[in-house]
Design an enzyme around this catalytic site. Structure first.
Site, PDB file in Angstrom:
ATOM      1  N   CYS A   2      45.049  94.134  59.058  1.00 23.81           N
ATOM      2  CA  CYS A   2      45.554  93.419  60.231  1.00 23.81           C
ATOM      3  C   CYS A   2      45.604  94.422  61.376  1.00 23.81           C
ATOM      4  O   CYS A   2      45.434  95.617  61.160  1.00 23.81           O
ATOM      5  CB  CYS A   2      46.971  92.896  59.998  1.00 23.81           C
ATOM      6  SG  CYS A   2      47.119  91.837  58.563  1.00 23.81           S
ATOM      7  N   ARG A  27      40.076  93.472  63.189  1.00 24.49           N
ATOM      8  CA  ARG A  27      40.866  93.741  61.982  1.00 24.49           C
ATOM      9  C   ARG A  27      41.480  92.470  61.388  1.00 24.49           C
ATOM     10  O   ARG A  27      42.067  92.504  60.310  1.00 24.49           O
ATOM     11  CB  ARG A  27      42.000  94.727  62.303  1.00 24.49           C
ATOM     12  CG  ARG A  27      41.528  96.062  62.828  1.00 24.49           C
ATOM     13  CD  ARG A  27      42.705  96.958  63.141  1.00 24.49           C
ATOM     14  NE  ARG A  27      43.448  97.289  61.939  1.00 24.49           N
ATOM     15  CZ  ARG A  27      43.135  98.255  61.094  1.00 24.49           C
ATOM     16  NH1 ARG A  27      42.089  99.011  61.336  1.00 24.49           N
ATOM     17  NH2 ARG A  27      43.855  98.481  60.022  1.00 24.49           N
ATOM     18  N   TRP A  74      45.177  89.139  59.290  1.00 24.58           N
ATOM     19  CA  TRP A  74      44.142  88.755  58.319  1.00 24.58           C
ATOM     20  C   TRP A  74      44.927  88.552  57.037  1.00 24.58           C
ATOM     21  O   TRP A  74      45.336  89.508  56.382  1.00 24.58           O
ATOM     22  CB  TRP A  74      43.117  89.869  58.183  1.00 24.58           C
ATOM     23  CG  TRP A  74      42.008  89.527  57.236  1.00 24.58           C
ATOM     24  CD1 TRP A  74      41.889  89.931  55.948  1.00 24.58           C
ATOM     25  CD2 TRP A  74      40.872  88.714  57.501  1.00 24.58           C
ATOM     26  NE1 TRP A  74      40.742  89.417  55.401  1.00 24.58           N
ATOM     27  CE2 TRP A  74      40.099  88.673  56.326  1.00 24.58           C
ATOM     28  CE3 TRP A  74      40.430  88.007  58.624  1.00 24.58           C
ATOM     29  CZ2 TRP A  74      38.911  87.955  56.247  1.00 24.58           C
ATOM     30  CZ3 TRP A  74      39.237  87.310  58.530  1.00 24.58           C
ATOM     31  CH2 TRP A  74      38.497  87.287  57.360  1.00 24.58           C
ATOM     32  N   ASN A 100      50.957  95.728  58.260  1.00 24.73           N
ATOM     33  CA  ASN A 100      49.548  95.652  57.893  1.00 24.73           C
ATOM     34  C   ASN A 100      49.445  96.226  56.495  1.00 24.73           C
ATOM     35  O   ASN A 100      49.910  97.328  56.264  1.00 24.73           O
ATOM     36  CB  ASN A 100      48.758  96.506  58.914  1.00 24.73           C
ATOM     37  CG  ASN A 100      47.363  96.843  58.440  1.00 24.73           C
ATOM     38  OD1 ASN A 100      46.744  96.066  57.727  1.00 24.73           O
ATOM     39  ND2 ASN A 100      46.872  97.997  58.836  1.00 24.73           N
ATOM     40  N   GLY A 101      48.883  95.458  55.561  1.00 24.45           N
ATOM     41  CA  GLY A 101      48.749  95.981  54.205  1.00 24.45           C
ATOM     42  C   GLY A 101      49.493  95.112  53.210  1.00 24.45           C
ATOM     43  O   GLY A 101      49.791  93.943  53.486  1.00 24.45           O
ATOM     44  N   GLU A 481      20.439  92.845  45.262  1.00 28.24           N
ATOM     45  CA  GLU A 481      21.266  93.012  46.457  1.00 28.24           C
ATOM     46  C   GLU A 481      20.697  94.113  47.361  1.00 28.24           C
ATOM     47  O   GLU A 481      20.661  93.966  48.581  1.00 28.24           O
ATOM     48  CB  GLU A 481      22.726  93.305  46.048  1.00 28.24           C
ATOM     49  CG  GLU A 481      23.677  93.605  47.177  1.00 28.24           C
ATOM     50  CD  GLU A 481      23.784  92.519  48.254  1.00 28.24           C
ATOM     51  OE1 GLU A 481      23.220  91.427  48.103  1.00 28.24           O
ATOM     52  OE2 GLU A 481      24.417  92.814  49.279  1.00 28.24           O
ATOM     53  N   LYS A 485      19.527  93.510  51.267  1.00 30.57           N
ATOM     54  CA  LYS A 485      20.006  94.328  52.398  1.00 30.57           C
ATOM     55  C   LYS A 485      18.811  94.863  53.175  1.00 30.57           C
ATOM     56  O   LYS A 485      18.786  94.844  54.398  1.00 30.57           O
ATOM     57  CB  LYS A 485      20.859  95.524  51.922  1.00 30.57           C
ATOM     58  CG  LYS A 485      22.232  95.221  51.405  1.00 30.57           C
ATOM     59  CD  LYS A 485      23.213  94.753  52.444  1.00 30.57           C
ATOM     60  CE  LYS A 485      23.228  93.286  52.624  1.00 30.57           C
ATOM     61  NZ  LYS A 485      23.966  92.400  51.868  1.00 30.57           N
ATOM     62  N   GLU A 488      16.981  91.993  55.214  1.00 31.11           N
ATOM     63  CA  GLU A 488      17.679  91.303  56.300  1.00 31.11           C
ATOM     64  C   GLU A 488      17.906  92.158  57.542  1.00 31.11           C
ATOM     65  O   GLU A 488      17.983  91.614  58.643  1.00 31.11           O
ATOM     66  CB  GLU A 488      18.988  90.652  55.832  1.00 31.11           C
ATOM     67  CG  GLU A 488      20.077  91.605  55.394  1.00 31.11           C
ATOM     68  CD  GLU A 488      21.313  90.847  54.891  1.00 31.11           C
ATOM     69  OE1 GLU A 488      21.974  91.350  53.973  1.00 31.11           O
ATOM     70  OE2 GLU A 488      21.636  89.772  55.430  1.00 31.11           O
ATOM     71  N   HIS A 504       3.416  91.528  35.135  1.00 30.78           N
ATOM     72  CA  HIS A 504       2.968  90.137  35.024  1.00 30.78           C
ATOM     73  C   HIS A 504       2.487  89.600  36.368  1.00 30.78           C
ATOM     74  O   HIS A 504       2.433  88.385  36.549  1.00 30.78           O
ATOM     75  CB  HIS A 504       4.087  89.270  34.440  1.00 30.78           C
ATOM     76  CG  HIS A 504       4.458  89.694  33.046  1.00 30.78           C
ATOM     77  ND1 HIS A 504       3.661  89.483  31.962  1.00 30.78           N
ATOM     78  CD2 HIS A 504       5.534  90.378  32.586  1.00 30.78           C
ATOM     79  CE1 HIS A 504       4.219  89.993  30.873  1.00 30.78           C
ATOM     80  NE2 HIS A 504       5.363  90.543  31.234  1.00 30.78           N
ATOM     81  N   LYS A 603      26.588  84.892  60.259  1.00 28.54           N
ATOM     82  CA  LYS A 603      27.537  85.449  59.296  1.00 28.54           C
ATOM     83  C   LYS A 603      27.965  84.405  58.277  1.00 28.54           C
ATOM     84  O   LYS A 603      28.139  84.709  57.103  1.00 28.54           O
ATOM     85  CB  LYS A 603      28.757  86.008  60.052  1.00 28.54           C
ATOM     86  CG  LYS A 603      29.783  86.685  59.158  1.00 28.54           C
ATOM     87  CD  LYS A 603      29.251  87.989  58.594  1.00 28.54           C
ATOM     88  CE  LYS A 603      30.178  88.604  57.567  1.00 28.54           C
ATOM     89  NZ  LYS A 603      29.427  89.503  56.651  1.00 28.54           N
TER      90      LYS A 603
HETATM   91  C1  F6R Z   1      23.816  88.770  53.303  1.00 29.41           C
HETATM   92  C2  F6R Z   1      24.875  87.812  53.473  1.00 29.41           C
HETATM   93  C3  F6R Z   1      24.634  86.403  53.053  1.00 29.41           C
HETATM   94  C4  F6R Z   1      25.929  85.765  52.543  1.00 29.41           C
HETATM   95  C5  F6R Z   1      25.730  84.273  52.265  1.00 29.41           C
HETATM   96  C6  F6R Z   1      26.962  83.655  51.671  1.00 29.41           C
HETATM   97  O1  F6R Z   1      24.197  90.056  53.675  1.00 29.41           O
HETATM   98  O2  F6R Z   1      25.927  88.131  53.955  1.00 29.41           O
HETATM   99  O3  F6R Z   1      23.634  86.328  52.085  1.00 29.41           O
HETATM  100  O4  F6R Z   1      26.303  86.424  51.378  1.00 29.41           O
HETATM  101  O5  F6R Z   1      25.392  83.618  53.438  1.00 29.41           O
HETATM  102  O6  F6R Z   1      28.055  83.803  52.515  1.00 29.41           O
HETATM  103  P1  F6R Z   1      29.534  83.652  51.992  1.00 29.41           P
HETATM  104  O7  F6R Z   1      29.791  84.784  51.059  1.00 29.41           O
HETATM  105  O8  F6R Z   1      30.389  83.654  53.201  1.00 29.41           O
HETATM  106  O9  F6R Z   1      29.576  82.339  51.255  1.00 29.41           O
END
Ligand code: F6R
Length: 608
Positions: A2, A27, A74, A100-101, A481, A485, A488, A504, A603
């Site tokens: 927070c 935060r 948060w 915060n915490g 993963e 990364k 993207e 294959h 996001k």
């Molecule tokens: C990649 C990324 C996305 C999310 C996906 C699901 O870095 O962030 O692949 O993981 O859109 O999002 P959440 O976790 O919010 O359901």
């Protein structure tokens, strides 16, 4: 995580606090509040939602007073709403606090206070602190806070004011950050530098276990046991923008480096030194874990990649068949989800439309729904029967890093909890995992120290159009993963596959210089993965391996090795992902991309 802001001086406190909180919204932003001392009494204003709501309220009904504290939240304990928003007071309005915490023993403290007749108006751990300080108060706020925090356990920063002491703010740092800003005849207090940079560049950093006492003309730091601390002032030279990212060039890098803290927060209060587990919002009916015969994991993107790790962990530790399915596939697949099963829906935001739909379907079919999510009060958390919050704090960069890592830790905690109920985990394995999990934040920190080596290796990827990530079992889950990364943010075409699958078909694409990243931490399949390295090496590939620091074999096969500390193989994903996050980051920086907001991506995907 927070944001906290405090001001004491000759000016009106509320507008200064709101301005500071705006710069701390990264935060947390699910609710906000301010408390001001007008010389006679304390007044509190707070509102659910983004700070703008509170600012609008205060524009209509200004708070007058030149000493105040504020908070942008948060949520960790209690849904984000007006009632749970900070500041909190004791019932008489004598003491006001923001924090915060996490207060780990707040349930026990609350029960104690309630037994003495205390009434609580929120579900937060913070309100307990206000009660405690009021209870300890005998005319000196610093002493009351000292006695109160002596009873509280956890990692937090706390800031308090007393109605009887205008122009005084007292604070404590127990791990969560706190800085003092020194002005002329005025003082500031904040979770982070950007909040006060517009007023002063003279900063004093409060260290762990220290108390702060500020008035308009002075500041003082002392230890919890009352020894004065002599701390030098720092002059901050960052720009305001740099400061918001904690001096890091991008939020993604900041969030990667926050992972030791995020992992600590995920574990905090849940896994004791003696190995006992407390997952407060996971409340299975008696015998549910014991009789469980199927686990479904559903999610999208990075969250599903965490789910792939979970599948292996649950099957190995619990011997329960587990499926990890794309939410957007599962929702239309007429899946064989039945009562008695557990569905774990994983989502950082808790708002991903497909994940919500798949979770809803599972629930309709009688499955028990558990949300593994980062956002308290999110739609997913409201619909679930059980919740395990990841406590990663707000994630700003579109490319998810700390949320993924904390999802993994959440899965290990769940596996341990269910495994204990089923009595299927050998005591030695349980012990080993508990010890290793408790030590994991420090080991994540050790991996982060290799950042410069990773950056040097990243330079070798920059001109390529195709990259492959391979591994077997858990290493394959991490490879997926790492590959996501890379694609993207670097916009390099990247594919992940089990190491045995290469021959294959995909091997046809491996030519001289093609980068192949190999994750290699699983003992049972180590030699098999080395064979895959030999296959790609024979075609001229550039092989970058992620391996344990004590692996003496790998350097004979790979061109470059990214090292991670030794942990039980089952836990290696938590460490192995970190160099891959850094690799993607540095490749993308070298290619000149927008790191925090990659093209075409959002996001949170709240539409189908
Ligand atoms: C990649 C990324 C996305 C999310 C996906 C699901 O870095 O962030 O692949 O993981 O859109 O999002 P959440 O976790 O919010 O359901």
């Amino acid at each position: 995580m927070c944001g906290i802001m405090g001001y004491v001086g000759p000016r009106d406190a509320a507008p200064i606090i709101i301005d500071g909180l705006k710069r701390l919204e990264y935060r947390g932003y699910d609710s906000a509040g301010v408390a001001v001392h007008d010389g006679t009494s304390l007044t509190v204003a707070k509102a659910e939602g983004k700070l703008g709501r509170l600012a609008a309220m205060l524009a209509e009904h200004p708070l007058v007073g030149s000493c105040g504290i504020g908070h942008t939240r948060w949520a960790t304990h209690g849904a984000p709403n007006d009632r749970n928003a900070h500041p909190h007071t004791d019932p008489a309005g004598e003491i006001v606090v923001v924090h915060n915490g996490i207060i780990e023993n707040f349930v026990a403290l609350k029960e104690n206070l309630a037994a003495g007749g205390a009434d609580f108006s929120s579900e937060t751990d913070t309100e307990v602190l206000a009660h405690l300080i009021a209870h300890e108060y005998q005319g000196d706020l610093l002493e009351a806070v000292r006695r109160a925090v002596g009873k509280a356990e956890g990692a937090y920063a706390l800031v308090a004011m007393s109605r009887r002491e205008p122009d005084r703010i007292v604070a404590v740092r127990m791990i969560s950050p706190l800085v003092i800003g020194i002005g002329k005849g005025e003082m500031f207090l904040a979770s982070d530098v950007p909040a006060i940079l517009h007023h002063t560049r003279d900063i004093v950093v409060v260290e762990n276990g220290e108390m702060v006492d500020i008035t308009p003309d002075g500041w003082r730091i002392e230890t919890l046991d009352g020894r004065p601390v002599d701390r030098a002032m720092l002059e901050i030279t960052w720009s305001a923008e740099q400061a918001e990212r904690g001096g890091y060039p991008h939020f993604m890098l900041k969030e990667i480096f926050e992972q030791p803290q995020a992992a600590t927060d995920t574990l905090s209060g849940r896994l004791d030194e003696d190995g006992s587990l407390v997952l407060d919002k996971v409340d299975f009916p008696d015998g549910f874990g014991r009789d469980l015969d199927k686990i479904w994991i559903t999610a999208c993107g990075t969250a599903l990649h965490a789910g792939h790790v979970g599948k292996v962990v649950f099957e190995r530790l619990l011997r329960v068949p587990t499926e990890a399915a794309f939410a957007h596939e599962l929702r239309y697949a007429d899946p064989l989800i039945a009562p008695g099963s557990l569905t774990i829906a994983i989502s950082q935001s808790g708002e991903t439309a497909d994940t919500l739909a798949a979770a809803g379907l599972a629930k309709n079919r009688g499955s028990r729904l558990l949300a593994l999510t980062n956002v308290v009060g999110s739609t997913l958390s409201r619909e679930a029967d059980d919740i395990l919050y990841t406590r990663a704090g707000p994630e700003i960069a579109v490319a998810s890093t700390k949320a993924y890592l904390t999802m993994l830790i959440g899965e290990y905690l769940l596996a341990l909890a269910i495994g204990r109920e089923r009595r299927v985990i050998a005591a030695a394995t349980d012990d080993e995992l508990v010890r290793a999990l408790r030590g994991i934040p420090v080991k994540i920190g050790e991996v982060l120290k290799t950042d410069q080596e990773v950056e040097a290796i990243a330079a070798r990827f920059v001109g390529h159009d195709d990259v492959y990530f391979i591994g077997r079992g858990l290493d394959h889950a991490v490879a997926m993963e790492g590959s996501l990364k890379m694609k993207e943010i670097s916009y390099i075409h990247s594919e992940a596959m089990p190491a045995g699958e290469l021959k294959h078909g995909t091997l046809a694409l491996v030519t001289a210089g093609t980068p192949v990243v190999v994750v290699l931490t699983q003992k049972e399949v180590y030699d098999k993965t080395v064979s895959a390295i030999q296959e790609v090496k024979a075609r001229g590939a550039l092989v970058i391996a992620v391996a344990y620091e004590d692996d003496t074999e790998i350097a004979k096969h790979a061109d470059e090795v990214l090292r991670i500390p030794r942990v039980p193989d089952l836990l290696s994903p938590v460490l192995a992902i970190v160099p891959l996050q850094l690799l993607a980051y540095h490749v993308a920086v070298a290619r000149g991309h927008d790191i925090d907001q990659p093209r075409n991506l959002a996001k949170s995907v709240t539409v189908e």
